[in-house]
Design a protein around this motif. Structure first.
Motif, mmCIF file in Angstrom:
data_model
loop_
_atom_site.group_PDB
_atom_site.id
_atom_site.type_symbol
_atom_site.label_atom_id
_atom_site.label_comp_id
_atom_site.label_asym_id
_atom_site.label_seq_id
_atom_site.Cartn_x
_atom_site.Cartn_y
_atom_site.Cartn_z
ATOM 1 N N PHE A 120 0.858 -1.188 0.000
ATOM 2 C CA PHE A 120 0.000 0.000 0.000
ATOM 3 C C PHE A 120 0.895 1.240 0.000
ATOM 4 C CE2 PHE A 120 -3.795 -2.233 2.326
ATOM 5 C CZ PHE A 120 -3.922 -3.090 1.244
ATOM 6 N N THR A 134 -0.001 -4.384 2.852
ATOM 7 C CA THR A 134 0.076 -3.384 3.914
ATOM 8 C C THR A 134 0.960 -2.252 3.408
ATOM 9 O OG1 THR A 134 2.020 -4.455 4.905
ATOM 10 C CG2 THR A 134 -0.141 -5.097 5.765
ATOM 11 N N GLU A 180 -2.443 2.723 4.088
ATOM 12 C CA GLU A 180 -3.586 1.965 4.593
ATOM 13 C C GLU A 180 -4.615 2.863 5.268
ATOM 14 O OE1 GLU A 180 -4.619 -1.814 7.522
ATOM 15 O OE2 GLU A 180 -2.647 -1.669 6.561
ATOM 16 N N ARG A 200 -8.537 3.206 4.196
ATOM 17 C CA ARG A 200 -9.668 2.986 5.110
ATOM 18 C C ARG A 200 -10.607 4.190 5.126
ATOM 19 N NH1 ARG A 200 -9.436 -1.575 8.001
ATOM 20 N NH2 ARG A 200 -7.425 -2.682 8.131
ATOM 21 N N LEU A 226 -9.814 -5.825 3.448
ATOM 22 C CA LEU A 226 -8.363 -5.641 3.554
ATOM 23 C C LEU A 226 -7.809 -6.848 4.296
ATOM 24 C CD1 LEU A 226 -8.074 -1.849 4.526
ATOM 25 C CD2 LEU A 226 -8.276 -2.880 2.262
ATOM 26 N N GLY A 257 -4.499 -7.661 4.797
ATOM 27 C CA GLY A 257 -3.127 -7.609 5.277
ATOM 28 C C GLY A 257 -2.227 -8.431 4.365
#
Length: 411
Positions: A229, A259, A263, A267, A281, A283
């Motif tokens: 991410f 990740t 992140e 969100r 998500l 991870g």
């Protein structure tokens, strides 16, 4: 032939560049006597995996002081890599006196603006595949100012090393053959020894991809993103694109694997668009779990920029997923319009909107989606198959030794 492969990254079972180094070295050892020079932290995995009598493993490390420096974070990686390449020159000379190599091949660590330890030994020298990706100007113009400054600094560093660093200049001059996935980066004076070459490949095995036996999707279309991410891999842009797509096509779900520092922003996109039930998500996932997620998906969404040819893209293609991405890097060149939808970055700044339209195209035309899914699988099996790439490397070695000091041609 007796080949020394310089592979800073060489480790089976982890994916990425380490997997590339291992897969190619192991296959090349089927046709040649191969020695691999790498770092000693790769030794346990390599010793456990190596069953090939024609593949010998050699190790070189910088003094412990430098190893400790590297351990403090990724920001020191480039300095450590640079020093490792310079330091490896003495190890290469020592091993060459012992084994008498016919060709030295710098395989992994494919930055065309960094030096290679192979450039300091007087033996036929294959460099690559090397290259580097630039950020599309339209994308840079739309980046947040911090990311834009970081990208400008990155470009300045590459320019300085490529054009001013004596070791990097020596590497380019000394290489007999330059394999490159971005051949246009090299000046006209070097083009006679530049060979266009794919950056990486994939093994068509269940440990790398679970190929779909039925390309037909269910009523809900499942989109997947897999990668760090971070800004240049397009994770936040993928979330925004899905939000626009989901508003027009609610029978859709997004799985984001990875990740990274974006992140929290991702969100916020999920919360702002009430996507909690539509976006998962996960991870970071083990490889076998990631393969299962790819197999359950219908479209791979990967809007990266200045990205090399990621193994995860080839895994998605081999699985049977069409990809939605942007023009301007190796991802876009691999996908094109055959294995998915590759879009020019819009001048308006609405990259999320054009990506959403591409998703709508695939969601609304199942025949087209399946056609591109099949093409993606065929490309991975044929163009990016490690066996085909290994054969091309062997052709390069043979051409080089047959005509020392000349390019191998477009093999």
């Amino acid at each position: 032939m007796r080949i020394l492969i310089l592979a800073y990254a060489c480790e089976p079972g982890k994916g990425g560049e380490g997997e590339i180094g291992w897969a190619l070295a192991n296959r090349l050892a089927g046709a040649h006597q191969v020695w691999v020079l790498t770092r000693s932290n790769n030794q346990p995995a390599l010793a456990a995996a190596n069953r090939n009598p024609d593949l010998k493993l050699l190790y070189y490390d910088l003094p412990r002081l430098f190893t400790a420096l590297k351990g403090r974070g990724k920001k020191n990686f480039l300095l450590y890599y640079y020093l490792w390449q310079l330091g490896s020159a003495a190890a290469i000379r020592r091993f060459d006196r012992q084994y008498g190599f016919d060709v030295i091949h710098h395989l992994t660590g494919g930055m065309d603006w960094m030096p290679s330890g192979a450039a300091f030994q007087n033996k036929p020298f294959v460099w690559g595949p090397v290259g580097s990706e630039n950020t599309h100007p339209l994308i840079r113009r739309q980046m947040p100012w911090r990311a834009r400054l970081k990208d400008i600094a990155r470009s300045a560093l590459r320019f300085g090393l490529r054009n001013l660093d004596p070791a990097a200049r020596r590497t380019r001059a000394r290489a007999d053959v330059i394999l490159s996935h971005t051949p246009g980066n090299f000046p006209a004076g070097l083009q006679n020894k530049v060979v266009p070459f794919v950056q990486t490949g994939i093994e068509p095995a269940p440990r790398m991809a679970l190929r779909k036996t039925d390309l037909l999707r269910s009523g809900v279309i499942r989109i997947i993103y897999a990668g760090e991410f971070v800004d240049w891999k397009g994770a936040l842009l993928a979330a925004r694109a899905f939000a626009a797509f989901h508003a027009a096509y609610p029978q859709s779900r997004l799985t984001m694997v990875g990740t990274g520092n974006q992140e929290a922003a991702i969100r916020k996109v999920i919360a702002r668009n009430s996507l909690d039930a539509a976006v998962t998500l996960t991870g970071k996932l083990p490889m076998e779990t990631l393969l299962g997620e790819l197999n359950r998906a219908d479209v791979f969404l990967y809007p990266s920029y200045h990205h090399g040819l990621a193994t995860v893209l080839l895994q998605a293609m081999l699985t049977g997923l069409p990809t939605v991405c942007l023009e301007g890097d190796a991802i876009g060149r691999a996908v094109g319009q055959e294995a998915g939808i590759t879009l020019p970055p819009p001048g308006s700044g609405d990259a999320a909107g054009v990506l959403a339209q591409a998703l709508l195209t695939l969601a609304g035309d199942e025949d087209l989606r399946q056609l591109k899914a099949k093409a993606a699988m065929d490309l991975a099996l044929n163009r990016y198959n490690y066996d085909a790439i290994t054969a091309r490397h062997t052709d390069v070695y043979g051409s080089l030794l047959a005509q020392p000091g000349t390019a191998a041609g477009s093999v």
